[in-house]
Motif scaffolding. Structure first.
Motif, mmCIF file in Angstrom:
data_model
loop_
_atom_site.group_PDB
_atom_site.id
_atom_site.type_symbol
_atom_site.label_atom_id
_atom_site.label_comp_id
_atom_site.label_asym_id
_atom_site.label_seq_id
_atom_site.Cartn_x
_atom_site.Cartn_y
_atom_site.Cartn_z
ATOM 1 N N THR A 1 13.494 -2.901 1.200
ATOM 2 C CA THR A 1 12.307 -2.284 1.923
ATOM 3 C C THR A 1 11.783 -1.970 -0.016
ATOM 4 O O THR A 1 12.286 -1.250 -0.440
ATOM 5 N N ALA A 2 10.246 -1.941 -0.255
ATOM 6 C CA ALA A 2 10.005 -1.437 -0.832
ATOM 7 C C ALA A 2 9.543 -0.284 -0.870
ATOM 8 O O ALA A 2 9.107 0.662 0.468
ATOM 9 N N THR A 3 9.565 1.161 -1.844
ATOM 10 C CA THR A 3 9.376 2.444 -1.867
ATOM 11 C C THR A 3 7.653 1.949 -1.856
ATOM 12 O O THR A 3 7.676 3.879 -0.807
ATOM 13 N N LEU A 4 7.102 1.482 -2.687
ATOM 14 C CA LEU A 4 5.607 1.416 -2.150
ATOM 15 C C LEU A 4 5.282 0.048 -2.108
ATOM 16 O O LEU A 4 5.459 -0.576 -3.132
ATOM 17 N N THR A 5 4.338 0.186 -1.132
ATOM 18 C CA THR A 5 3.747 -1.161 -0.712
ATOM 19 C C THR A 5 2.212 -1.231 -1.263
ATOM 20 O O THR A 5 1.647 -0.960 -0.928
ATOM 21 N N ASN A 6 2.110 -2.806 -1.636
ATOM 22 C CA ASN A 6 0.456 -2.549 -1.607
ATOM 23 C C ASN A 6 -0.527 -2.011 -2.487
ATOM 24 O O ASN A 6 -1.675 -1.790 -1.957
ATOM 25 N N VAL A 7 -0.360 -1.328 -3.401
ATOM 26 C CA VAL A 7 -0.280 -0.421 -4.006
ATOM 27 C C VAL A 7 -1.864 -1.038 -5.448
ATOM 28 O O VAL A 7 -1.538 -2.213 -5.748
ATOM 29 N N PRO A 8 -2.783 -0.494 -5.330
ATOM 30 C CA PRO A 8 -4.364 -1.289 -5.865
ATOM 31 C C PRO A 8 -4.194 -1.120 -6.739
ATOM 32 O O PRO A 8 -3.683 -0.009 -7.628
ATOM 33 N N PHE A 9 -4.986 -2.104 -7.902
ATOM 34 C CA PHE A 9 -5.690 -1.554 -9.675
ATOM 35 C C PHE A 9 -6.084 0.075 -9.466
ATOM 36 O O PHE A 9 -7.268 -0.366 -8.417
ATOM 37 N N ARG A 10 -5.702 0.621 -10.706
ATOM 38 C CA ARG A 10 -6.273 1.989 -9.817
ATOM 39 C C ARG A 10 -6.342 3.436 -8.608
ATOM 40 O O ARG A 10 -6.560 3.656 -8.355
#
Length: 251
Positions: free
Chosen positions: A177-186
């Protein structure tokens, strides 16, 4: 009819009144001055700011605050950050970023800085597609609990789409499992509180575990640290994006 006061008494009453009126004439202006002093507001506390250069196709830059002729930050290279926070007047400020040694602003924007708060301003985007703009983050530099660190992840790599971030022990398989998911640019995370130690950080395109875009294998993080991990574009001539760390507080 009221009885008429004798002229001698009237004169004495007038003489007694003159000192009273004179004292009132002096006291009233003094009282007014006292009121003005009490209502004068103290100057607002300054804000504190760090600057980060995250524009991969831009040269080193100067940063000016408001209309100052002299840069507040000079010759800041790509992937570099000011080492410490600098105080600036709070309120609305004009931020001008230009190639070092020039007055030609490639970023000219306004931002509001609250008194007493810490900020990080990241120059983001690409010169090639005229997408430059500052990313202004409010920092929280509260000390972590004993034995812990606080880290914030920021996506400032303009050539990379939305990403997942995995944090693990060095050499460990990619976590399920990812620590953070789907982080957008900026985009940026909140602060992650984790035990002090050495970590491996891997960044993949969102939803794709098979391609590791960024791999930082050994990051020693001592207890009491507050930091930001900022994903940035590749260096000139390279293809792999990278991560830079800003140390915002040490124990």
């Amino acid at each position: 009819f009221l009885p008429q006061m004798p002229s001698s008494l009237l004169r004495r009453a007038r003489l007694r009144a003159f000192p009273l009126l004179a004292s009132l004439a002096v006291a009233l202006p003094l009282a007014a001055c006292g009121d003005d002093d009490e209502t004068t507001a103290p100057p607002a506390a300054p804000a504190r700011v760090k600057i980060v250069h995250a524009v991969g196709d831009a040269p080193a830059v100067d940063v000016r605050i408001d209309d100052a002729a002299t840069p507040a930050v000079s010759n800041l290279a790509f992937r570099a950050s000011t080492a410490t926070y600098a105080e600036i007047p709070s309120g609305e400020r004009r931020l001008r970023v230009s190639p070092t040694g020039t007055q030609t602003a490639v970023i000219d924007a306004r931002a509001t800085f609250a008194p007493g708060l810490d900020y990080t301003v990241i120059a983001t985007g690409r010169v090639a597609n005229a997408s430059l703009q500052p990313l202004v983050l409010v920092d929280s530099n509260t000390a972590p609990t004993a034995g812990q660190i606080r880290v914030r992840v920021v996506h400032a790599a303009a050539t990379v789409g939305n990403v997942d971030v995995y944090v693990s022990a060095p050499g460990a398989p990619l976590p399920a499992t990812a620590t953070l998911t789907n982080v957008p640019f900026r985009g940026s995370s909140g602060y992650l509180s984790v035990p002090a130690g050495t970590y491996q950080v891997r960044v993949t395109p969102a939803g794709n575990r098979n391609v590791v875009a960024i791999d930082v294998t050994t990051i020693p993080l001592p207890a009491g640290l507050v930091a930001k991990a900022i994903a940035v574009d590749p260096l000139p001539g390279q293809t792999a994006p990278g991560v830079i760390f800003t140390i915002d507080r040490t124990n």
